[in-house]
Write a protein that holds these residues in place. Structure first.
Motif, PDB file in Angstrom:
ATOM      1  N   TYR A 262       0.807  -1.225   0.000  1.00  0.00           N
ATOM      2  CA  TYR A 262       0.000   0.000   0.000  1.00  0.00           C
ATOM      3  C   TYR A 262       0.841   1.276   0.000  1.00  0.00           C
ATOM      4  O   TYR A 262       1.882   1.362   0.654  1.00  0.00           O
ATOM      5  CB  TYR A 262      -0.953   0.018   1.205  1.00  0.00           C
ATOM      6  CG  TYR A 262      -2.106  -0.944   1.052  1.00  0.00           C
ATOM      7  CD1 TYR A 262      -2.967  -0.847  -0.039  1.00  0.00           C
ATOM      8  CD2 TYR A 262      -2.333  -1.951   1.978  1.00  0.00           C
ATOM      9  CE1 TYR A 262      -4.011  -1.734  -0.207  1.00  0.00           C
ATOM     10  CE2 TYR A 262      -3.387  -2.843   1.828  1.00  0.00           C
ATOM     11  CZ  TYR A 262      -4.219  -2.724   0.732  1.00  0.00           C
ATOM     12  OH  TYR A 262      -5.257  -3.612   0.569  1.00  0.00           O
ATOM     13  N   THR A 263       0.367   2.292  -0.742  1.00  0.00           N
ATOM     14  CA  THR A 263       0.945   3.634  -0.745  1.00  0.00           C
ATOM     15  C   THR A 263      -0.220   4.627  -0.694  1.00  0.00           C
ATOM     16  O   THR A 263      -1.334   4.304  -1.074  1.00  0.00           O
ATOM     17  CB  THR A 263       1.739   3.914  -2.040  1.00  0.00           C
ATOM     18  OG1 THR A 263       0.878   3.667  -3.164  1.00  0.00           O
ATOM     19  CG2 THR A 263       2.968   3.041  -2.165  1.00  0.00           C
ATOM     20  N   ARG A 264       0.057   5.807  -0.227  1.00  0.00           N
ATOM     21  CA  ARG A 264      -0.965   6.868  -0.178  1.00  0.00           C
ATOM     22  C   ARG A 264      -2.287   6.383   0.440  1.00  0.00           C
ATOM     23  O   ARG A 264      -2.295   5.876   1.545  1.00  0.00           O
ATOM     24  CB  ARG A 264      -1.167   7.487  -1.568  1.00  0.00           C
ATOM     25  CG  ARG A 264       0.024   8.367  -1.973  1.00  0.00           C
ATOM     26  CD  ARG A 264      -0.281   9.278  -3.137  1.00  0.00           C
ATOM     27  NE  ARG A 264       0.832  10.204  -3.336  1.00  0.00           N
ATOM     28  CZ  ARG A 264       0.906  11.065  -4.335  1.00  0.00           C
ATOM     29  NH1 ARG A 264      -0.048  11.113  -5.249  1.00  0.00           N
ATOM     30  NH2 ARG A 264       1.935  11.888  -4.429  1.00  0.00           N
ATOM     31  N   THR A 265      -3.380   6.499  -0.300  1.00  0.00           N
ATOM     32  CA  THR A 265      -4.706   6.207   0.271  1.00  0.00           C
ATOM     33  C   THR A 265      -4.797   4.775   0.798  1.00  0.00           C
ATOM     34  O   THR A 265      -4.509   3.814   0.083  1.00  0.00           O
ATOM     35  CB  THR A 265      -5.801   6.381  -0.806  1.00  0.00           C
ATOM     36  OG1 THR A 265      -5.635   7.660  -1.418  1.00  0.00           O
ATOM     37  CG2 THR A 265      -7.188   6.278  -0.191  1.00  0.00           C
ATOM     38  N   TYR A 286      -1.794   1.117  -4.422  1.00  0.00           N
ATOM     39  CA  TYR A 286      -0.554   0.314  -4.420  1.00  0.00           C
ATOM     40  C   TYR A 286       0.257   0.669  -5.663  1.00  0.00           C
ATOM     41  O   TYR A 286       0.388  -0.111  -6.591  1.00  0.00           O
ATOM     42  CB  TYR A 286      -0.870  -1.190  -4.329  1.00  0.00           C
ATOM     43  CG  TYR A 286      -1.937  -1.695  -5.270  1.00  0.00           C
ATOM     44  CD1 TYR A 286      -1.598  -2.221  -6.520  1.00  0.00           C
ATOM     45  CD2 TYR A 286      -3.281  -1.649  -4.931  1.00  0.00           C
ATOM     46  CE1 TYR A 286      -2.569  -2.686  -7.390  1.00  0.00           C
ATOM     47  CE2 TYR A 286      -4.263  -2.111  -5.798  1.00  0.00           C
ATOM     48  CZ  TYR A 286      -3.896  -2.630  -7.025  1.00  0.00           C
ATOM     49  OH  TYR A 286      -4.865  -3.087  -7.892  1.00  0.00           O
ATOM     50  N   ASP A 287       0.826   1.870  -5.645  1.00  0.00           N
ATOM     51  CA  ASP A 287       1.463   2.402  -6.853  1.00  0.00           C
ATOM     52  C   ASP A 287       2.731   1.661  -7.277  1.00  0.00           C
ATOM     53  O   ASP A 287       3.108   1.720  -8.439  1.00  0.00           O
ATOM     54  CB  ASP A 287       1.764   3.897  -6.660  1.00  0.00           C
ATOM     55  CG  ASP A 287       0.485   4.726  -6.632  1.00  0.00           C
ATOM     56  OD1 ASP A 287      -0.571   4.179  -7.008  1.00  0.00           O
ATOM     57  OD2 ASP A 287       0.534   5.885  -6.218  1.00  0.00           O
ATOM     58  N   GLY A 288       3.392   0.961  -6.347  1.00  0.00           N
ATOM     59  CA  GLY A 288       4.641   0.302  -6.722  1.00  0.00           C
ATOM     60  C   GLY A 288       4.541  -1.191  -6.961  1.00  0.00           C
ATOM     61  O   GLY A 288       5.537  -1.839  -7.297  1.00  0.00           O
ATOM     62  N   LEU A 289       3.345  -1.757  -6.805  1.00  0.00           N
ATOM     63  CA  LEU A 289       3.221  -3.220  -6.864  1.00  0.00           C
ATOM     64  C   LEU A 289       3.566  -3.779  -8.238  1.00  0.00           C
ATOM     65  O   LEU A 289       4.210  -4.826  -8.352  1.00  0.00           O
ATOM     66  CB  LEU A 289       1.803  -3.647  -6.452  1.00  0.00           C
ATOM     67  CG  LEU A 289       1.526  -5.151  -6.458  1.00  0.00           C
ATOM     68  CD1 LEU A 289       2.498  -5.915  -5.571  1.00  0.00           C
ATOM     69  CD2 LEU A 289       0.087  -5.445  -6.032  1.00  0.00           C
ATOM     70  N   ALA A 297       5.645   0.700 -14.482  1.00  0.00           N
ATOM     71  CA  ALA A 297       5.021   1.540 -13.453  1.00  0.00           C
ATOM     72  C   ALA A 297       3.538   1.706 -13.783  1.00  0.00           C
ATOM     73  O   ALA A 297       3.190   2.266 -14.813  1.00  0.00           O
ATOM     74  CB  ALA A 297       5.711   2.893 -13.404  1.00  0.00           C
ATOM     75  N   LEU A 298       2.663   1.171 -12.929  1.00  0.00           N
ATOM     76  CA  LEU A 298       1.215   1.267 -13.137  1.00  0.00           C
ATOM     77  C   LEU A 298       0.552   1.603 -11.803  1.00  0.00           C
ATOM     78  O   LEU A 298       0.194   0.704 -11.037  1.00  0.00           O
ATOM     79  CB  LEU A 298       0.658  -0.057 -13.659  1.00  0.00           C
ATOM     80  CG  LEU A 298       0.860  -0.405 -15.132  1.00  0.00           C
ATOM     81  CD1 LEU A 298       0.358  -1.809 -15.406  1.00  0.00           C
ATOM     82  CD2 LEU A 298       0.134   0.590 -16.036  1.00  0.00           C
TER      83      LEU A 298
END
Length: 420
Positions: A262-265, A286-289, A297-298
């Motif tokens: 998880y990242t951010r929200t 989950y910006d880095g998953l 990068a998705l």
């Protein structure tokens, strides 16, 4: 009774209870289908490494709860403990992110497996409905997903749930917070296992449910005090969008959830009527998953809601779901000719979209009417030799007890009219 029983920590879903579970799944899926989410199904097992990398090697899910095994061909596989990593893997493998508009919106429903200590609301085999929006970094998509889950729960009649909301920052600001949290944790009286976890991923320790640990975390630094300007602005927009749509939430500065990606929200749906297993679902960004599992990068966001826990929440609130009757018409033939004629009528009703059943086996009138009662049918269709000679069958309203003869070739129209 059979020699075999369901494995410990699992359950069988049987009628009539299974109808509630189906209704919950359908209610959660309905707002997703109206919002551009397409259905995806992934295998029940995946490469172990997918979860180790994606979910996080320091998480309880990977270290203690995953059902991992080696196949005869020496592949190391695991029963899926959660849905996001599998869905993202499938989307990347099929190049869905290259096929058209982003985000790629997907929803799924299925069984997941964790070697838990079984208790009410916590099973080793459990059912979830989930949604993922892959390939877009936009506060509006975070808000959309929270609103869709909120609307699904409200459509079921649930009222006493709360939405907890937090931001976990990003790769710019989280490392600074991580260092501050590690410094704080090193000064506590923690067991060796927890200290080791603090070195790998200190946020995991904030998620520790043990009282002895929680008491020591009182003065722990809070991530919200370390957010960079970009993360603060992003989080503020999510909050504003939710407020504008009348979705109530609570800011929870300690909310981290149990997955490393998880990242951010990040958010959680909790229901206070469930005791210690109060979380009914949750999710986050989950910006880095994608990069973690070898993709481009998705930036993405998603959630999963527990079907089992949602059913328990409905019970806790005393909510009874309006479930359609499984049978509208139950046919009772008296004699061989009537069996042939009424079987054809039942088939005709079914093909016209009316739920119909038949008295199978050599039951007499009394036994057949008991079966009709148990089926919950609104009407019974009874015919004997005399009825057939007159070209009719008796249509009995099971609510009023009223019975009227109906011409055989008018049965479908008559039942349709009466069912409205």
């Amino acid at each position: 009774m059979s020699t075999f029983q369901a494995p410990k920590g699992t359950y069988d879903l049987l009628p009539p209870d299974s109808a509630r579970f189906l209704a919950v799944r359908e209610a959660i899926a309905a707002p997703l289908k109206r919002s551009g989410y397409g259905y995806i199904e992934t295998p029940g097992f995946e490469n172990v490494e997918l979860f180790a990398r994606g979910v996080g090697e320091s998480t309880d899910i990977v270290t203690k709860e995953m059902y991992a095994f080696t196949t005869k061909g020496n592949d190391k596989l695991a029963l899926r403990p959660e849905g996001t990593a599998s869905v993202l893997r499938a989307a990347l493998e099929a190049n869905l992110h290259k096929a058209g508009n982003l985000p790629v919106k997907l929803w799924y429903s299925g069984s997941y497996y964790r070697y838990e200590r079984p208790q009410k609301g916590r099973y080793r085999h459990f059912s979830q409905v989930g949604a993922e929006a892959i390939g877009a970094e936009d506060p509006a998509i975070d808000a959309e997903l929270i609103i869709l889950a909120n609307d699904a729960y409200r459509s079921l009649g649930l009222r006493n749930f709360r939405i907890l909301l937090n931001s976990l920052g990003d790769k710019e600001c989280r490392p600074v917070y991580r260092d501050a949290l590690q410094d704080f944790l090193r000064g506590l009286d923690l067991d060796e296992d927890t200290l080791r976890r603090a070195e790998i991923n200190p946020l995991r320790v904030l998620d520790d449910k043990r009282d002895a640990v929680q008491k020591q975390l009182t003065g722990a630094p809070l991530l919200r005090d370390y957010l960079c300007d970009a993360c603060k602005a992003y989080h503020e927009e999510v909050r504003e969008l939710l407020t504008a749509e009348g979705v109530a939430y609570e800011d929870d500065a300690r909310l981290v959830r149990g997955l490393d990606y998880y990242t951010r929200t990040t958010f959680e749906f909790v229901h206070d009527g469930l005791g210690s297993q109060s979380a009914v679902g949750g999710g986050g960004r989950y910006d880095g998953l994608s990069e973690m599992i070898g993709g481009p990068a998705l930036p993405s966001v998603g959630w999963a809601l527990g079907v089992d826990r949602t059913v328990l929440a409905l019970e806790a609130e005393g909510v009874t779901l309006e479930l359609p009757s499984t049978t509208s018409v139950f046919a009772v033939p008296l004699g061989e000719e009537a069996r042939r004629v009424l079987f054809a009528k039942v088939t005709e009703l079914r093909r016209a979209g009316i739920a119909a059943d038949f008295s199978f086996g050599a039951k007499g009138l009394k036994g057949a009417m008991k079966s009709a009662n148990r089926s919950g049918a609104r009407f019974t269709l009874v015919a004997g030799e005399r009825d057939l000679a007159e070209g009719v069958a008796q249509l009995k309203d099971m609510e009023s007890g009223e019975q009227t003869p109906v011409a055989l070739d008018s049965i479908l129209d008559e039942v349709r009219t009466r069912l409205g």
